[in-house]
Design an enzyme around this catalytic site. Structure first.
Site, PDB file in Angstrom:
ATOM      1  N   GLY A  41       5.664  53.051  32.238  1.00 42.65           N
ATOM      2  CA  GLY A  41       5.300  52.917  33.643  1.00 42.65           C
ATOM      3  C   GLY A  41       6.493  53.121  34.561  1.00 42.65           C
ATOM      4  O   GLY A  41       6.404  52.958  35.758  1.00 42.65           O
TER       5      GLY A  41
ATOM      6  N   SER B 247      10.511  55.785  29.119  1.00 47.06           N
ATOM      7  CA  SER B 247       9.760  56.985  29.487  1.00 47.06           C
ATOM      8  C   SER B 247       8.570  56.577  30.346  1.00 47.06           C
ATOM      9  O   SER B 247       8.374  55.401  30.637  1.00 47.06           O
ATOM     10  CB  SER B 247       9.270  57.698  28.231  1.00 47.06           C
ATOM     11  OG  SER B 247       8.221  56.939  27.655  1.00 47.06           O
ATOM     12  N   LYS B 248       7.797  57.586  30.679  1.00 39.83           N
ATOM     13  CA  LYS B 248       6.626  57.336  31.526  1.00 39.83           C
ATOM     14  C   LYS B 248       5.677  56.318  30.898  1.00 39.83           C
ATOM     15  O   LYS B 248       4.965  55.616  31.592  1.00 39.83           O
ATOM     16  CB  LYS B 248       5.863  58.643  31.769  1.00 39.83           C
ATOM     17  CG  LYS B 248       6.463  59.475  32.863  1.00 39.83           C
ATOM     18  CD  LYS B 248       5.548  60.630  33.171  1.00 39.83           C
ATOM     19  CE  LYS B 248       6.388  61.882  33.357  1.00 39.83           C
ATOM     20  NZ  LYS B 248       5.613  63.087  33.211  1.00 39.83           N
ATOM     21  N   ARG B 249       5.691  56.270  29.561  1.00 35.87           N
ATOM     22  CA  ARG B 249       4.821  55.302  28.878  1.00 35.87           C
ATOM     23  C   ARG B 249       5.066  53.880  29.367  1.00 35.87           C
ATOM     24  O   ARG B 249       4.193  53.044  29.367  1.00 35.87           O
ATOM     25  CB  ARG B 249       5.099  55.314  27.367  1.00 35.87           C
ATOM     26  CG  ARG B 249       4.422  56.388  26.580  1.00 35.87           C
ATOM     27  CD  ARG B 249       4.811  56.257  25.124  1.00 35.87           C
ATOM     28  NE  ARG B 249       6.247  56.445  24.929  1.00 35.87           N
ATOM     29  CZ  ARG B 249       7.066  55.526  24.438  1.00 35.87           C
ATOM     30  NH1 ARG B 249       6.616  54.353  24.075  1.00 35.87           N
ATOM     31  NH2 ARG B 249       8.356  55.786  24.291  1.00 35.87           N
TER      32      ARG B 249
END
Ligand code: GLU
Length: 493
Positions: A258, A254-256
């Site tokens: 990066g 996910s965006k976590r």
């Protein structure tokens, strides 16, 4: 045998992320490997979440990767994509057909009523599902409600008898669901817009899609979609659900992590060839040995059956390694062009120095450049004046006896060099070392630190040649002066 027709069907609610890009790539490769058609369909029926910027971001991401779609209502050179928002009449036509067949019915329950009943079911420890209240309304009751109440939604009438809904998934083998875990799901919302499952099946039928290749987050939608196919007397496509992609911490990517848009990887110095190859390997392998492929090569060797059902792990080190292999494979003019374009996008405009200089610069960077962004670091001796000085390298220089004298002597020698060539610079440096009665390394090592700020850097004569006489002399003299001021070995007077 049906001809192969596949589609990539993103919802335009964000950029093209890694998972979507891999799905697009597998569809593209499967189409190409089979001489089939790759359709791009933008699933934008959810007007609130969809936006034009996301459409453009997805198209740009696909173009950047080189995944061309080959059908659709477009004009000019590029076809398509299809937009679901422009196909509303079609969904209504199919809905009417299902109503006429008794496979769909209007539901007048308000969101508040549905929510209240859901809570009651949960409180009783039951799985919440629609209680089919509106399914048994008589035609008269429906007519009366239609006049008095708000617009109804349209629900799918699940078959009365229990059945097992199953398919042979190309990636995961036989998958089966019990029909009694499903409920009479919504086909058209009260605002008349189709739900994902309905619009998806209608389009897949209309577009004669032969294989649906998508992420495994859609597995639970598949039984609903198969039931709609059955109601429409259409044969379902072959399904292939690719595994999820995990971040290095074992959680769903996910965006976590990066991991943002595929193009953001471009901003980080990944080239499309590297990204495509890396995406292909996220859950697919040819033979467990060959790992480096161009898109054209993948088009010939891709086999859908070899997509792995186990989760794939996104490994940045691997991405950089794959990228480095592709940078090496580029022909030199291409590689130079890409490094220069990348540096220029970061504000370093070097093209004015001429093609010979640019080529020599990129050659000097050599294998140290795994991503284009590495050129910023490895090339810092050229891009920054002066480049940052590594403290350890400087401490070592301070501890070298007579360093200032040697740097000063080299500066004098460089100033007098008439022919600016690698050979002349090397010959001059070596004869200077001879004169001083030291090994060439005793001159070269301090010069490397003085000129680049580091202990490890591209070849020293390349560095000198690239910097040019004035900068070389200035940096050597500056380092000599600093050595005299700071080294405990300097003679104090
Ligand atoms: N619009 C859906 C998505 O973006 C498409 C799923 C499918 O391929 O059926 O996930």
């Amino acid at each position: 045998m049906r001809s192969v027709r596949v589609r990539f069907a993103p919802s335009p609610t964000g950029f093209l992320h890694v998972g979507g890009a891999r799905t697009a790539l597998y569809n593209y490769l499967f189409a190409r490997s089979q001489g089939g058609t790759f359709v791009l369909r933008i699933e934008d029926t959810d007007a609130e979440r969809s936006n034009e910027a996301s459409v453009q971001a997805i198209l740009n991401g696909l173009r950047w990767l080189g995944l061309t779609w080959n059908e659709g209502p477009g004009v000019g050179g590029e076809h398509g994509p299809y937009f679901q928002a422009q196909r509303h009449a079609l969904y209504l036509r199919y809905a009417e057909r299902l109503v006429a067949q008794g496979c769909a019915y209007p539901c007048f329950c308000s969101p508040q009523e549905l929510e209240a009943r859901r809570e009651q079911q949960l409180a009783r420890g039951e799985d919440p599902r629609y209680d089919r209240r509106c399914r048994t309304l008589s035609p008269e009751q429906r007519a009366a409600r239609a006049i008095s109440g708000p617009r109804p939604a349209l629900r799918f009438a699940l078959p009365e008898e229990f059945q097992e809904v199953a398919w042979d998934d190309v990636v995961r083998g036989r998958v089966a669901f019990r029909s009694d875990v499903l409920d009479d799901f919504v086909l058209l919302r009260a605002d008349g817009l189709p739900t994902y499952n309905f619009a998806c099946v209608v389009d897949d039928v209309e577009m004669r899609i032969s294989h649906v290749i998508r992420g495994d987050d859609h597995i639970s939608n598949t039984p609903r979609q198969i039931l709609i196919y059955e109601a429409l007397a259409a044969s379902p496509p072959i399904f292939a659900h690719a595994s999820m992609i995990l971040g290095p911490d074992g959680k769903r990517l996910s965006k976590r992590h990066g991991a943002t848009s595929v193009e953001a990887f471009g901003d980080q110095g990944i080239i499309p060839e590297g990204m495509v190859n890396f995406l292909a390997l996220l859950g697919w392998a040819l033979d467990g040995q060959t790992e480096i492929f161009t898109l054209a090569e993948l088009e010939t060797v891709f086999v859908l059956e070899r997509v792995n059902p186990n989760p794939a792990v996104f490994d940045t080190q691997k991405l950089e390694w794959v990228n480095a292999q592709h940078l090496k494979r580029l022909d030199e003019a291409d590689r130079v062009g890409r490094v220069m374009a990348f540096l220029s996008s970061r504000g370093h405009r070097l093209a004015g120095r001429g093609p010979e200089w640019c080529t020599a610069f990129v050659r000097a960077l050599g294998d140290r450049v795994r991503t284009l962004a590495d050129a910023l670091d490895v090339g810092a001796f050229v891009l920054e004046d002066p480049p940052p000085m590594d403290s350890e390298a400087w401490a070592e220089l301070l501890a070298r006896p007579a360093a200032a004298e040697r740097l000063q002597a080299l500066a004098a020698c460089v100033r007098e060099t008439r022919e600016w060539s690698l050979e002349a610079l090397e010959a001059g440096t070596r004869s200077l070392a001879n004169e001083l009665g030291v090994k060439a390394g005793e001159v070269i090592a301090p010069a490397r630190v003085a000129l680049t700020g580091r202990k490890a850097a591209p070849g020293i004569f390349e560095v000198m040649w690239l910097l040019g006489s004035d900068i070389v002399v200035t940096r050597l003299e500056a380092a000599a002066a600093r050595w005299r001021a700071e080294s405990p070995l300097a003679a104090r007077v």
